[in-house]
Motif scaffolding. Structure first.
Motif, PDB file in Angstrom:
ATOM      1  N   PRO A 181       0.823  -1.223   0.000  1.00  0.00           N
ATOM      2  CA  PRO A 181       0.000   0.000   0.000  1.00  0.00           C
ATOM      3  C   PRO A 181       0.854   1.270   0.000  1.00  0.00           C
ATOM      4  O   PRO A 181       0.510   2.245  -0.661  1.00  0.00           O
ATOM      5  N   THR A 230      -3.941   9.610   1.184  1.00  0.00           N
ATOM      6  CA  THR A 230      -3.862   8.673   2.314  1.00  0.00           C
ATOM      7  C   THR A 230      -5.223   8.411   2.946  1.00  0.00           C
ATOM      8  O   THR A 230      -5.392   7.406   3.627  1.00  0.00           O
ATOM      9  N   GLY A 231      -6.204   9.280   2.709  1.00  0.00           N
ATOM     10  CA  GLY A 231      -7.537   9.086   3.263  1.00  0.00           C
ATOM     11  C   GLY A 231      -8.490   8.328   2.359  1.00  0.00           C
ATOM     12  O   GLY A 231      -9.635   8.069   2.743  1.00  0.00           O
ATOM     13  N   LEU A 232      -8.043   7.957   1.158  1.00  0.00           N
ATOM     14  CA  LEU A 232      -8.912   7.244   0.226  1.00  0.00           C
ATOM     15  C   LEU A 232      -8.959   5.747   0.543  1.00  0.00           C
ATOM     16  O   LEU A 232      -7.963   5.163   0.962  1.00  0.00           O
ATOM     17  N   THR A 233     -10.120   5.158   0.314  1.00  0.00           N
ATOM     18  CA  THR A 233     -10.266   3.713   0.463  1.00  0.00           C
ATOM     19  C   THR A 233      -9.572   3.009  -0.699  1.00  0.00           C
ATOM     20  O   THR A 233      -9.232   3.645  -1.706  1.00  0.00           O
ATOM     21  N   ALA A 234      -9.415   1.703  -0.594  1.00  0.00           N
ATOM     22  CA  ALA A 234      -8.813   0.930  -1.689  1.00  0.00           C
ATOM     23  C   ALA A 234      -9.640   1.083  -2.965  1.00  0.00           C
ATOM     24  O   ALA A 234      -9.082   1.211  -4.058  1.00  0.00           O
ATOM     25  N   GLU A 235     -10.964   1.104  -2.841  1.00  0.00           N
ATOM     26  CA  GLU A 235     -11.831   1.277  -4.005  1.00  0.00           C
ATOM     27  C   GLU A 235     -11.661   2.667  -4.617  1.00  0.00           C
ATOM     28  O   GLU A 235     -11.634   2.824  -5.836  1.00  0.00           O
ATOM     29  N   ASP A 236     -11.548   3.681  -3.750  1.00  0.00           N
ATOM     30  CA  ASP A 236     -11.318   5.035  -4.239  1.00  0.00           C
ATOM     31  C   ASP A 236      -9.965   5.140  -4.944  1.00  0.00           C
ATOM     32  O   ASP A 236      -9.843   5.808  -5.963  1.00  0.00           O
ATOM     33  N   CYS A 281      -5.070  14.339   0.130  1.00  0.00           N
ATOM     34  CA  CYS A 281      -6.195  13.402   0.217  1.00  0.00           C
ATOM     35  C   CYS A 281      -5.878  11.933  -0.023  1.00  0.00           C
ATOM     36  O   CYS A 281      -6.671  11.073   0.378  1.00  0.00           O
ATOM     37  N   ASP A 318      -8.479   2.731  -6.497  1.00  0.00           N
ATOM     38  CA  ASP A 318      -8.651   2.077  -7.808  1.00  0.00           C
ATOM     39  C   ASP A 318      -9.255   3.062  -8.818  1.00  0.00           C
ATOM     40  O   ASP A 318      -8.807   3.149  -9.961  1.00  0.00           O
TER      41      ASP A 318
END
Length: 102
Positions: free
Chosen positions: A8, A40-46, A38, A48
């Motif tokens: 990650p 580091t605050g995103l989800t794995a889906e975001d 921003c 992608d």
């Protein structure tokens, strides 16, 4: 030969670099600052979705983001619907930076 998995941390560094090294200075600034603030605050889906968006060319991205900001004067080239949520986030972030509220 086994494929190695990207950590990650490495993915975030790679996406960060791709955000700042676009080739079009306007997109470097828009996406680079978004990445700084921003990613580091995103989800794995975001992430992608963000990575998919980075695969688009700068001229289209610039029109799509500025259209979301209400500033585009050029022809509407229609951003892919799947990218709309990410483009909204980026445009909101850019407007916030411009107004002094990052």
């Amino acid at each position: 030969m086994a494929e190695t998995m990207e950590t990650p941390e490495h993915r975030l560094k790679r996406l960060h670099m791709r955000s700042w090294r676009r080739g079009m200075k306007e997109m470097d600034l828009i996406l680079g600052h978004f990445a700084d603030d921003c990613l580091t605050g995103l989800t794995a889906e975001d992430l992608d979705l963000y990575e998919r968006m980075l695969g688009e060319n700068d001229q289209d991205l610039y029109l799509w983001v500025t259209a979301q900001m209400g500033q585009a004067d050029g022809p509407d080239r229609g951003a892919p619907d799947i990218l709309a949520p990410m483009l909204d986030r980026i445009a909101t972030h850019a407007v916030g930076r411009l107004s002094g509220n990052p």
